[in-house]
Design an enzyme around this catalytic site. Structure first.
Site, PDB file in Angstrom:
ATOM      1  N   GLU A  80      41.725  35.937  30.590  1.00  0.00           N
ATOM      2  CA  GLU A  80      42.416  37.183  30.263  1.00  0.00           C
ATOM      3  C   GLU A  80      43.564  37.451  31.223  1.00  0.00           C
ATOM      4  O   GLU A  80      43.547  37.014  32.370  1.00  0.00           O
ATOM      5  CB  GLU A  80      41.437  38.357  30.383  1.00  0.00           C
ATOM      6  CG  GLU A  80      40.301  38.270  29.409  1.00  0.00           C
ATOM      7  CD  GLU A  80      39.295  39.416  29.572  1.00  0.00           C
ATOM      8  OE1 GLU A  80      38.245  39.337  28.941  1.00  0.00           O
ATOM      9  OE2 GLU A  80      39.575  40.361  30.332  1.00  0.00           O
ATOM     10  N   CYS A 120      48.171  41.430  35.755  1.00  0.00           N
ATOM     11  CA  CYS A 120      46.961  40.985  36.449  1.00  0.00           C
ATOM     12  C   CYS A 120      46.548  39.655  35.818  1.00  0.00           C
ATOM     13  O   CYS A 120      46.284  39.604  34.616  1.00  0.00           O
ATOM     14  CB  CYS A 120      45.887  42.054  36.265  1.00  0.00           C
ATOM     15  SG  CYS A 120      44.332  41.600  36.988  1.00  0.00           S
ATOM     16  N   CYS A 174      29.556  39.282  41.897  1.00  0.00           N
ATOM     17  CA  CYS A 174      29.557  40.707  42.266  1.00  0.00           C
ATOM     18  C   CYS A 174      28.833  41.479  41.163  1.00  0.00           C
ATOM     19  O   CYS A 174      29.097  41.267  39.973  1.00  0.00           O
ATOM     20  CB  CYS A 174      30.983  41.213  42.428  1.00  0.00           C
ATOM     21  SG  CYS A 174      31.913  40.254  43.641  1.00  0.00           S
ATOM     22  N   CYS A 195      30.640  43.402  38.190  1.00  0.00           N
ATOM     23  CA  CYS A 195      31.804  42.748  37.571  1.00  0.00           C
ATOM     24  C   CYS A 195      31.452  42.037  36.263  1.00  0.00           C
ATOM     25  O   CYS A 195      30.564  41.188  36.225  1.00  0.00           O
ATOM     26  CB  CYS A 195      32.388  41.732  38.553  1.00  0.00           C
ATOM     27  SG  CYS A 195      33.727  40.794  37.846  1.00  0.00           S
ATOM     28  N   GLU A 239      37.865  34.130  41.542  1.00  0.00           N
ATOM     29  CA  GLU A 239      38.147  34.428  42.948  1.00  0.00           C
ATOM     30  C   GLU A 239      39.288  33.494  43.363  1.00  0.00           C
ATOM     31  O   GLU A 239      39.094  32.277  43.469  1.00  0.00           O
ATOM     32  CB  GLU A 239      36.871  34.191  43.779  1.00  0.00           C
ATOM     33  CG  GLU A 239      37.070  33.991  45.268  1.00  0.00           C
ATOM     34  CD  GLU A 239      37.858  35.086  45.971  1.00  0.00           C
ATOM     35  OE1 GLU A 239      37.531  36.266  45.810  1.00  0.00           O
ATOM     36  OE2 GLU A 239      38.816  34.750  46.694  1.00  0.00           O
TER      37      GLU A 239
HETATM   38  S1  SF4 Z   1      35.937  38.095  39.470  1.00  0.00           S
HETATM   39 FE1  SF4 Z   1      36.153  39.156  41.444  1.00  0.00          FE
HETATM   40  S2  SF4 Z   1      34.835  40.950  41.301  1.00  0.00           S
HETATM   41 FE2  SF4 Z   1      34.244  39.548  39.665  1.00  0.00          FE
HETATM   42  S3  SF4 Z   1      32.513  38.333  40.473  1.00  0.00           S
HETATM   43 FE3  SF4 Z   1      34.422  37.217  40.858  1.00  0.00          FE
HETATM   44  S4  SF4 Z   1      35.065  37.839  42.933  1.00  0.00           S
HETATM   45 FE4  SF4 Z   1      33.547  39.351  42.213  1.00  0.00          FE
END
Ligand code: SF4
Length: 346
Positions: free
Chosen positions: A88, A101, A112, A115, A156
């Site tokens: 996305e 983004c 997390c 999330c 990440e």
């Molecule tokens: S995308 Fe970002 S907020 Fe979501 S699990 Fe991964 S590090 Fe954590």
């Protein structure tokens, strides 16, 4: 290989190897990023045998726009990659410009708890060209220029460090997209060895840290990464980063009702951030049907904000971008999976 995945230096080396002048690589770069051609044949100042060589060895393949949701100040894209994986990107219209983004991985291993993106484990890293194309294609689709890029989509970024840094070099190139480094923000959950590497690169790129908690007990519950690198280790490296780069750091703090939004959390946060050149970005949580957290009320967020302000911490509250368009990263993909029963590559 996709031509959008090369830095100008790498393209110059390719031209050098085939006995062509290096400046021809710059011309190709300008065709790709300034004139935005869709085929090698349109590069009219490049000789035919070089065009033939490029056609044989490289492609200009794009991502497929699978779904698009349009809100007031936000447009959300679901892209299909060549291997059918999906990612996305979210375009947000601010007073100061258009911010995109972007995603850096298919899925994410950081786990997390709040999330949506992390519900899909990492399938693979995105190649640099797959991040570059998110920008080019949104610009083409909406006929706009993107002025800011934040790496806060799926994944990440520092778990895909090399491709992310390559992406930054490609989009920052003055002969290319020419996106100012200060207009690019990399957001990490706090992978300390990579923050150290990053600070030595001497890039002007902004760094944001997903903090989301004011103490280790709470942060470890919310974010697995805290078990590997705890808050005090993280803040030590951030102090080092600020000293070395002279740049201000952003701390992201998602406001979760009755979890991390109490007055004592605000005071604790002000205390641990005291003296660091930073600002805190309070993010109203985007509720999803799969995760039980709720968003903090406006009053609670304002109270939290006031406590930080009173304690001389620079703080902002992130504008909310229509929850109607599944604005939390990962939501569009996961809703799409449910609608279509798409088989993910997991
Ligand atoms: S995308 Fe970002 S907020 Fe979501 S699990 Fe991964 S590090 Fe954590």
């Amino acid at each position: 290989m996709n031509i959008y995945g090369f830095t100008r230096n790498e393209l110059e080396d390719i031209f050098d190897k085939i006995g062509e002048k290096k400046f021809k690589a710059t011309q190709v770069y300008e065709w790709l990023y300034k004139k935005r051609v869709n085929s090698f044949d349109e590069m009219t100042n490049i000789k035919k045998d070089v065009i033939d060589y490029l056609k044989q060895n490289y492609n200009l393949n794009k991502l497929e726009i699978l779904k698009k949701q349009v809100g007031n100040d936000v447009v959300k894209y679901l892209f299909k990659l060549e291997d059918n994986n999906k990612i996305e990107a979210v375009l947000m219209k601010h007073d100061y410009g258009n911010s995109l983004c972007v995603s850096s991985q298919v899925g994410c291993n950081m786990g997390c708890s709040f999330c949506e993106s992390g519900r899909l484990k990492k399938v693979r890293n995105l190649e640099a060209y797959e991040i570059v194309l998110q920008i080019l294609q949104v610009e083409e689709d909406l006929k706009i220029r993107i002025t800011h890029v934040v790496m806060m989509g799926i994944g990440e970024p520092f778990d895909n460090y090399d491709n992310v840094i390559k992406f930054v070099k490609i989009v920052n190139d003055p002969k290319g997209i020419e996106l100012g480094a200060r207009h690019i923000t990399i957001s990490t959950c706090g992978i300390i060895p990579k923050i150290k590497e990053f600070m030595n690169l001497d890039l002007q790129v902004n760094l944001a840290i997903s903090l989301h908690a004011s103490n280790n007990e709470l942060r470890s519950k919310l974010m697995n990464i805290n078990k590997a690198y705890n808050i005090s280790e993280l803040l030590d490296v951030i102090k080092e980063y600020v000293n070395k780069t002279n740049r201000r750091v952003t701390f992201e703090y998602i406001m979760l009702k009755d979890v991390n939004d109490k007055e004592e959390n605000a005071k604790e946060l002000a205390n641990i951030l005291k003296g660091i050149n930073c600002y805190v970005n309070l993010i109203p949580y985007n509720e999803t049907s799969h995760i039980e957290y709720k968003k903090s009320s406006k009053e609670t967020i304002m109270k939290f904000y006031d406590i930080l302000k009173k304690n001389n911490i620079n703080v902002t509250i992130r504008k909310e971008f229509g929850s109607k368009v599944s604005a939390a990263c990962g939501q569009l993909r996961s809703n799409y999976e449910e609608e279509t029963k798409w088989n993910m590559h997991v």
